[in-house]
Design a protein around this motif. Structure first.
Motif, short mmCIF file in Angstrom:
data_model
loop_
_atom_site.label_atom_id
_atom_site.label_comp_id
_atom_site.label_asym_id
_atom_site.label_seq_id
_atom_site.Cartn_x
_atom_site.Cartn_y
_atom_site.Cartn_z
N ASN A 66 10.37 3.69 -9.04
CA ASN A 66 11.12 2.79 -9.91
C ASN A 66 10.87 1.33 -9.55
O ASN A 66 10.74 0.47 -10.43
CB ASN A 66 12.62 3.10 -9.82
CG ASN A 66 12.96 4.46 -10.40
OD1 ASN A 66 12.25 4.96 -11.28
ND2 ASN A 66 14.04 5.06 -9.95
N GLU A 67 10.79 1.03 -8.25
CA GLU A 67 10.53 -0.33 -7.81
C GLU A 67 9.14 -0.79 -8.22
O GLU A 67 8.94 -1.95 -8.63
CB GLU A 67 10.70 -0.43 -6.29
CG GLU A 67 10.39 -1.79 -5.69
CD GLU A 67 11.33 -2.91 -6.15
OE1 GLU A 67 11.02 -4.08 -5.88
OE2 GLU A 67 12.36 -2.60 -6.80
N LEU A 68 8.16 0.10 -8.10
CA LEU A 68 6.79 -0.24 -8.51
C LEU A 68 6.75 -0.55 -10.00
O LEU A 68 6.12 -1.54 -10.43
CB LEU A 68 5.83 0.91 -8.17
CG LEU A 68 4.37 0.71 -8.56
CD1 LEU A 68 3.77 -0.50 -7.86
CD2 LEU A 68 3.56 1.97 -8.24
N GLU A 69 7.41 0.26 -10.81
CA GLU A 69 7.45 0.00 -12.26
C GLU A 69 8.15 -1.31 -12.55
O GLU A 69 7.76 -2.06 -13.46
CB GLU A 69 8.13 1.17 -12.97
CG GLU A 69 7.31 2.46 -12.95
CD GLU A 69 7.97 3.59 -13.72
OE1 GLU A 69 7.24 4.34 -14.41
OE2 GLU A 69 9.22 3.73 -13.63
N ARG A 70 9.19 -1.63 -11.77
CA ARG A 70 9.90 -2.90 -11.98
C ARG A 70 9.01 -4.09 -11.64
O ARG A 70 8.95 -5.08 -12.39
CB ARG A 70 11.17 -2.93 -11.12
CG ARG A 70 12.07 -4.14 -11.40
CD ARG A 70 13.17 -4.25 -10.38
NE ARG A 70 12.65 -4.58 -9.06
CZ ARG A 70 12.27 -5.82 -8.69
NH1 ARG A 70 12.34 -6.82 -9.56
NH2 ARG A 70 11.83 -6.05 -7.48
N LEU A 71 8.29 -3.99 -10.51
CA LEU A 71 7.42 -5.09 -10.11
C LEU A 71 6.31 -5.34 -11.11
O LEU A 71 5.91 -6.48 -11.37
CB LEU A 71 6.82 -4.79 -8.73
CG LEU A 71 7.76 -4.88 -7.53
CD1 LEU A 71 7.06 -4.38 -6.27
CD2 LEU A 71 8.23 -6.32 -7.33
N ALA A 91 14.08 8.45 -1.80
CA ALA A 91 13.26 7.29 -1.43
C ALA A 91 11.98 7.25 -2.25
O ALA A 91 11.51 6.18 -2.66
CB ALA A 91 12.93 7.34 0.06
N THR A 92 11.40 8.42 -2.51
CA THR A 92 10.19 8.49 -3.33
C THR A 92 10.48 8.03 -4.75
O THR A 92 9.74 7.22 -5.33
CB THR A 92 9.64 9.92 -3.35
OG1 THR A 92 9.36 10.33 -2.01
CG2 THR A 92 8.38 10.03 -4.18
N SER A 93 11.58 8.51 -5.32
CA SER A 93 11.96 8.11 -6.67
C SER A 93 12.24 6.62 -6.74
O SER A 93 11.82 5.93 -7.70
CB SER A 93 13.18 8.91 -7.11
OG SER A 93 13.57 8.57 -8.42
N SER A 94 12.92 6.08 -5.73
CA SER A 94 13.22 4.65 -5.71
C SER A 94 11.95 3.82 -5.62
O SER A 94 11.83 2.76 -6.26
CB SER A 94 14.13 4.32 -4.52
OG SER A 94 15.39 4.96 -4.65
N ALA A 95 10.98 4.29 -4.84
CA ALA A 95 9.72 3.56 -4.70
C ALA A 95 8.97 3.50 -6.03
O ALA A 95 8.38 2.48 -6.38
CB ALA A 95 8.86 4.20 -3.63
N LEU A 113 0.83 -1.20 0.00
CA LEU A 113 0.00 0.00 0.00
C LEU A 113 0.87 1.26 0.00
O LEU A 113 0.49 2.28 -0.58
CB LEU A 113 -0.92 0.00 1.22
CG LEU A 113 -2.04 -1.05 1.22
CD1 LEU A 113 -2.75 -1.06 2.56
CD2 LEU A 113 -3.03 -0.78 0.09
N ARG A 114 2.01 1.19 0.65
CA ARG A 114 2.89 2.35 0.68
C ARG A 114 3.37 2.70 -0.72
O ARG A 114 3.44 3.88 -1.09
CB ARG A 114 4.09 2.07 1.59
CG ARG A 114 5.02 3.27 1.81
CD ARG A 114 4.29 4.45 2.41
NE ARG A 114 5.22 5.47 2.89
CZ ARG A 114 4.87 6.69 3.23
NH1 ARG A 114 3.59 7.07 3.11
NH2 ARG A 114 5.76 7.57 3.67
N GLN A 115 3.70 1.70 -1.52
CA GLN A 115 4.10 1.96 -2.91
C GLN A 115 2.98 2.65 -3.68
O GLN A 115 3.20 3.59 -4.44
CB GLN A 115 4.49 0.66 -3.60
CG GLN A 115 5.81 0.08 -3.14
CD GLN A 115 6.05 -1.29 -3.73
OE1 GLN A 115 5.13 -2.09 -3.89
NE2 GLN A 115 7.31 -1.58 -4.07
N LEU A 116 1.75 2.16 -3.49
CA LEU A 116 0.62 2.77 -4.18
C LEU A 116 0.37 4.19 -3.68
O LEU A 116 0.00 5.07 -4.45
CB LEU A 116 -0.63 1.91 -3.99
CG LEU A 116 -0.58 0.52 -4.64
CD1 LEU A 116 -1.86 -0.25 -4.34
CD2 LEU A 116 -0.37 0.63 -6.16
#
Length: 312
Positions: free
Chosen positions: A42-47, A36-40, A8-11
């Motif tokens: 990027n991680e969401l797009e990767r997932l 941290a926001t930018s990394s989140a 939920l935090r990623q969303l």
């Protein structure tokens, strides 16, 4: 059962970036560092194996994938907030309601609804209430309900948001009014103001997007053809006082003009126009999870007298 990889935090971070357009602004909103926001994101797009934004300079603009994800993310986050509220007692639920109303309803109907609701949920409560009440035109209220920024909307005009459930509610009669100094104010049942005279008047109207403007345009323009002379004002209150000062004629809710008519500062104009009645509605998001407090508020609103006003 498959292990969920999304959080939920990623969303929440995705929604913040989608609304603000930059990771810097989103970071301020959600109390994270920009990195941290930018990394989140990027991680969401990767997932998801999907690009969600188009990068335009420093701005992040939703692409087709992002636009498809946004309403689903909003619904999930709102549902999660509803789950958290399940642990709250009824008073806490009631205090956290976010209610929107278009301008006329917000000024003339909502206060009575809120008084009844609060007397039911918190009779004699001394602690402060933290509910959010938003007043705006119909379009802005519908947009906010669709974005889960408001829990429920009470609107005067039509709803053009397909994500919302729209329930017919009160009906309100619209009246053509003018200053007693206007010659049209002296028309009577035996001699109604002709269309020719109405076309020559200065018309005082609301802004585009207002439920009042939508209804009056639909009712008047087929007969007037156009407003030859018009002054656009941002509230019905401003319009009625401008009419009382003889700046023009107006077509306003009976709720709005009742006080100045009774005070003799406005007069009804008898016309050959058809009777104008507008339907008000209650709108909620189709995927909204209703807490007992929100359900009670909506049911109380729907139980109000459905024709031309509220019971005393």
């Amino acid at each position: 059962m498959d292990v969920l990889r999304l959080t939920l935090r990623q969303l929440q971070i995705f929604v913040a970036v989608a609304r603000s357009g930059t990771t810097t602004a989103a970071a301020d909103e959600i109390a994270l560092s920009q990195s941290a926001t930018s990394s989140a994101v990027n991680e969401l797009e990767r997932l998801l194996s999907l690009h969600l934004f188009d990068r335009v300079g420093k701005r992040l603009l939703l692409n087709d994938n992002g636009r498809a994800l946004l309403p689903r993310a909003l619904a999930l986050l709102d549902g999660a907030a509803g789950i958290e509220q399940m642990s709250h007692e009824g008073l806490a639920q009631a205090q956290s309601l976010r209610i929107g109303a278009s301008t006329t309803i917000g000024n003339y109907v909502l206060p009575k609804l809120l008084a009844r609701f609060m007397s039911q949920w918190a009779p004699g409560a001394a602690e402060p209430w933290r509910s959010r009440i938003a007043i705006g035109n119909t379009a802005s209220i519908c947009d906010a309900v669709a974005a889960f920024e408001l829990d429920v909307g009470l609107i005067e005009g039509s709803c053009h948001q397909p994500a919302l459930t729209v329930t017919p509610w009160l009906q309100d009669e619209m009246e053509v009014v003018a200053s007693p100094a206007n010659p049209l104010a002296h028309a009577g049942e035996d001699k109604r103001a002709p269309l020719r005279a109405l076309r020559e008047q200065v018309w005082l109207v609301r802004e585009s997007g207002s439920g009042t403007r939508e209804v009056t345009d639909q009712a008047l323009l087929p007969h007037l053809r156009a407003y030859r002379r018009v002054i656009e004002l941002g509230s019905s209150e401003a319009i009625k006082h401008a009419a009382a000062e003889n700046l023009g004629v107006a077509c306003l809710s009976s709720w709005v003009v009742r006080d100045l008519i009774e005070a003799g500062r406005l007069a009804r104009v008898a016309t050959t126009l058809p009777r104008i009645v507008r339907q008000c509605h209650v709108v909620v998001h189709a995927k909204k999870q209703l807490t007992p407090a929100l359900r009670s508020f909506i049911e109380g609103a729907l139980a109000a007298t459905p024709v031309f006003g509220m019971p005393g």
